[in-house]
Design a protein around this motif. Structure first.
Motif, PDB file in Angstrom:
ATOM      1  N   LYS A  25      14.978  80.324 -22.396  1.00  6.54           N
ATOM      2  CA  LYS A  25      15.876  80.123 -23.535  1.00  6.54           C
ATOM      3  C   LYS A  25      15.882  78.677 -24.006  1.00  6.54           C
ATOM      4  N   VAL A  26      16.017  78.538 -25.321  1.00  5.46           N
ATOM      5  CA  VAL A  26      16.053  77.224 -25.965  1.00  5.46           C
ATOM      6  C   VAL A  26      17.453  76.939 -26.501  1.00  5.46           C
ATOM      7  N   TYR A  27      18.091  77.975 -27.028  1.00  2.00           N
ATOM      8  CA  TYR A  27      19.373  77.781 -27.726  1.00  2.00           C
ATOM      9  C   TYR A  27      20.079  79.119 -27.826  1.00  2.00           C
ATOM     10  N   GLU A  28      21.409  79.065 -27.746  1.00  2.00           N
ATOM     11  CA  GLU A  28      22.182  80.297 -27.931  1.00  2.00           C
ATOM     12  C   GLU A  28      23.538  79.929 -28.510  1.00  2.00           C
ATOM     13  N   ASP A  29      23.971  80.686 -29.524  1.00  4.16           N
ATOM     14  CA  ASP A  29      25.349  80.578 -30.002  1.00  4.16           C
ATOM     15  C   ASP A  29      25.836  81.991 -30.303  1.00  4.16           C
ATOM     16  N   ASP A  30      26.949  82.133 -31.033  1.00  7.07           N
ATOM     17  CA  ASP A  30      27.501  83.469 -31.283  1.00  7.07           C
ATOM     18  C   ASP A  30      26.596  84.311 -32.182  1.00  7.07           C
ATOM     19  N   THR A  31      25.708  83.649 -32.907  1.00  3.18           N
ATOM     20  CA  THR A  31      24.910  84.294 -33.947  1.00  3.18           C
ATOM     21  C   THR A  31      23.496  84.624 -33.511  1.00  3.18           C
ATOM     22  N   ARG A  56      16.291  96.182 -37.028  1.00  8.18           N
ATOM     23  CA  ARG A  56      14.881  96.201 -36.622  1.00  8.18           C
ATOM     24  C   ARG A  56      14.121  95.082 -37.311  1.00  8.18           C
ATOM     25  N   ASN A  57      14.581  94.740 -38.508  1.00  6.76           N
ATOM     26  CA  ASN A  57      13.814  93.818 -39.348  1.00  6.76           C
ATOM     27  C   ASN A  57      14.742  93.166 -40.366  1.00  6.76           C
ATOM     28  N   LEU A  58      14.174  92.367 -41.234  1.00  9.68           N
ATOM     29  CA  LEU A  58      14.969  91.621 -42.223  1.00  9.68           C
ATOM     30  C   LEU A  58      15.728  92.562 -43.152  1.00  9.68           C
ATOM     31  N   LEU A  59      15.130  93.679 -43.496  1.00  8.15           N
ATOM     32  CA  LEU A  59      15.743  94.607 -44.446  1.00  8.15           C
ATOM     33  C   LEU A  59      17.019  95.218 -43.884  1.00  8.15           C
ATOM     34  N   ASP A  60      17.097  95.355 -42.567  1.00 16.81           N
ATOM     35  CA  ASP A  60      18.251  95.971 -41.906  1.00 16.81           C
ATOM     36  C   ASP A  60      19.423  95.021 -41.716  1.00 16.81           C
ATOM     37  N   MET A  61      19.195  93.748 -41.878  1.00 17.03           N
ATOM     38  CA  MET A  61      20.183  92.761 -41.451  1.00 17.03           C
ATOM     39  C   MET A  61      21.429  92.816 -42.335  1.00 17.03           C
ATOM     40  N   PRO A  62      22.636  92.972 -41.732  1.00 15.90           N
ATOM     41  CA  PRO A  62      23.855  92.957 -42.539  1.00 15.90           C
ATOM     42  C   PRO A  62      23.934  91.647 -43.328  1.00 15.90           C
ATOM     43  N   GLU A  64      26.186  89.781 -44.477  1.00 14.56           N
ATOM     44  CA  GLU A  64      27.150  88.749 -44.061  1.00 14.56           C
ATOM     45  C   GLU A  64      26.697  88.027 -42.796  1.00 14.56           C
ATOM     46  N   LYS A  65      25.740  88.616 -42.079  1.00 14.72           N
ATOM     47  CA  LYS A  65      25.242  87.959 -40.855  1.00 14.72           C
ATOM     48  C   LYS A  65      23.940  87.201 -41.096  1.00 14.72           C
ATOM     49  N   LEU A  66      23.337  87.444 -42.253  1.00 11.57           N
ATOM     50  CA  LEU A  66      22.029  86.854 -42.515  1.00 11.57           C
ATOM     51  C   LEU A  66      22.103  85.334 -42.683  1.00 11.57           C
ATOM     52  N   GLY A  67      23.124  84.871 -43.411  1.00 12.62           N
ATOM     53  CA  GLY A  67      23.236  83.426 -43.659  1.00 12.62           C
ATOM     54  C   GLY A  67      23.341  82.622 -42.366  1.00 12.62           C
ATOM     55  N   PRO A  68      24.326  82.965 -41.511  1.00 11.24           N
ATOM     56  CA  PRO A  68      24.445  82.215 -40.247  1.00 11.24           C
ATOM     57  C   PRO A  68      23.182  82.307 -39.388  1.00 11.24           C
ATOM     58  N   TYR A  69      22.523  83.459 -39.390  1.00 14.44           N
ATOM     59  CA  TYR A  69      21.289  83.614 -38.609  1.00 14.44           C
ATOM     60  C   TYR A  69      20.194  82.695 -39.160  1.00 14.44           C
ATOM     61  N   MET A  70      20.050  82.659 -40.489  1.00 14.76           N
ATOM     62  CA  MET A  70      18.997  81.812 -41.063  1.00 14.76           C
ATOM     63  C   MET A  70      19.277  80.328 -40.814  1.00 14.76           C
ATOM     64  N   LEU A  71      20.555  79.964 -40.741  1.00 17.82           N
ATOM     65  CA  LEU A  71      20.876  78.570 -40.398  1.00 17.82           C
ATOM     66  C   LEU A  71      20.396  78.254 -38.983  1.00 17.82           C
ATOM     67  N   ALA A  72      20.518  79.248 -38.084  1.00 17.63           N
ATOM     68  CA  ALA A  72      20.016  79.049 -36.712  1.00 17.63           C
ATOM     69  C   ALA A  72      18.489  78.932 -36.722  1.00 17.63           C
ATOM     70  N   VAL A  73      17.825  79.748 -37.538  1.00 24.11           N
ATOM     71  CA  VAL A  73      16.355  79.656 -37.634  1.00 24.11           C
ATOM     72  C   VAL A  73      15.964  78.254 -38.101  1.00 24.11           C
ATOM     73  N   GLN A  74      16.650  77.757 -39.117  1.00 25.79           N
ATOM     74  CA  GLN A  74      16.325  76.410 -39.619  1.00 25.79           C
ATOM     75  C   GLN A  74      16.586  75.344 -38.551  1.00 25.79           C
ATOM     76  N   LYS A  75      17.698  75.493 -37.840  1.00 33.71           N
ATOM     77  CA  LYS A  75      18.065  74.516 -36.797  1.00 33.71           C
ATOM     78  C   LYS A  75      16.985  74.459 -35.721  1.00 33.71           C
ATOM     79  N   ILE A  76      16.496  75.611 -35.306  1.00 31.24           N
ATOM     80  CA  ILE A  76      15.462  75.651 -34.264  1.00 31.24           C
ATOM     81  C   ILE A  76      14.135  75.118 -34.821  1.00 31.24           C
ATOM     82  N   ALA A  77      13.818  75.469 -36.061  1.00 26.93           N
ATOM     83  CA  ALA A  77      12.577  74.952 -36.665  1.00 26.93           C
ATOM     84  C   ALA A  77      12.609  73.425 -36.705  1.00 26.93           C
ATOM     85  N   GLN A  78      13.767  72.871 -37.061  1.00 25.64           N
ATOM     86  CA  GLN A  78      13.896  71.400 -37.116  1.00 25.64           C
ATOM     87  C   GLN A  78      13.731  70.794 -35.717  1.00 25.64           C
TER      88      GLN A  78
END
Ligand code: 5GP
Length: 143
Positions: A25-31, A56-62, A64-78
């Motif tokens: 593991k590299v990082y974990e939060d509520d999201t 299962r994939n991007l199309l399924d993602m609720p 309201e949860k997509l924004g916080p998840y994408m912020l985590a993706v950006q944080k890890i990419a950085q």
């Protein structure tokens, strides 16, 4: 698994989220949870998965949860970029087996790329866990 099938809670990433399978593991939060890809296509290949969803994939993602998840993706990419200073970085995800997806819990790949270094095979050889732990430590240090 096509776009028309349903979420399978026995997929490997769901097991990692439930603590039934190990991961470096590299990082974990509520999201989101980020961990090293055990069959990396490049040194530092990291995966970021959403928690508490049956997407299962991007199309399924609720939505309201997509924004916080994408912020985590950006944080890890950085953090990957800061830790490993690659020349470039692939951030990608696949939707359905015909599109190249092999694990059916939404995930983004973060793959460092360097000039003149070819991309490793998708689903190639397994990494040394000790090496992954070292890489994860370097990425964590940038978070
Ligand atoms: P996909 O093909 O679905 O876009 O990507 C799935 C990714 O999960 C692949 O890059 C593969 O190497 C990785 N992977 C498959 N099984 C495991 C596992 O048990 N642990 C980890 N850390 N990564 C895995």
């Amino acid at each position: 698994m096509t776009l028309h099938d349903t979420y399978d809670p026995t997929n490997i990433f769901a097991k990692i989220l439930r603590g039934e399978m190990p991961a470096v593991k590299v990082y974990e939060d509520d999201t989101a949870l980020a961990f090293m890809d055990v069959f990396p296509q490049a040194e530092g290949h990291t995966l970021v998965i959403p928690k508490d969803v049956t997407a299962r994939n991007l199309l399924d993602m609720p939505p309201e949860k997509l924004g916080p998840y994408m912020l985590a993706v950006q944080k890890i990419a950085q953090a990957v970029a800061a830790a490993l200073t690659p020349d470039g970085l692939v951030v990608t995800q696949f939707n359905g087996a015909p599109a190249g997806q092999t694990v059916y819990h939404l995930h983004f790949h973060i793959i460092p790329r360097n000039e003149g270094v070819p991309l490793g095979r998708h689903g190639g050889g397994m990494a040394d866990i000790g090496e992954l732990e070292k890489l994860a430590g370097r990425i964590r240090a940038e978070l």
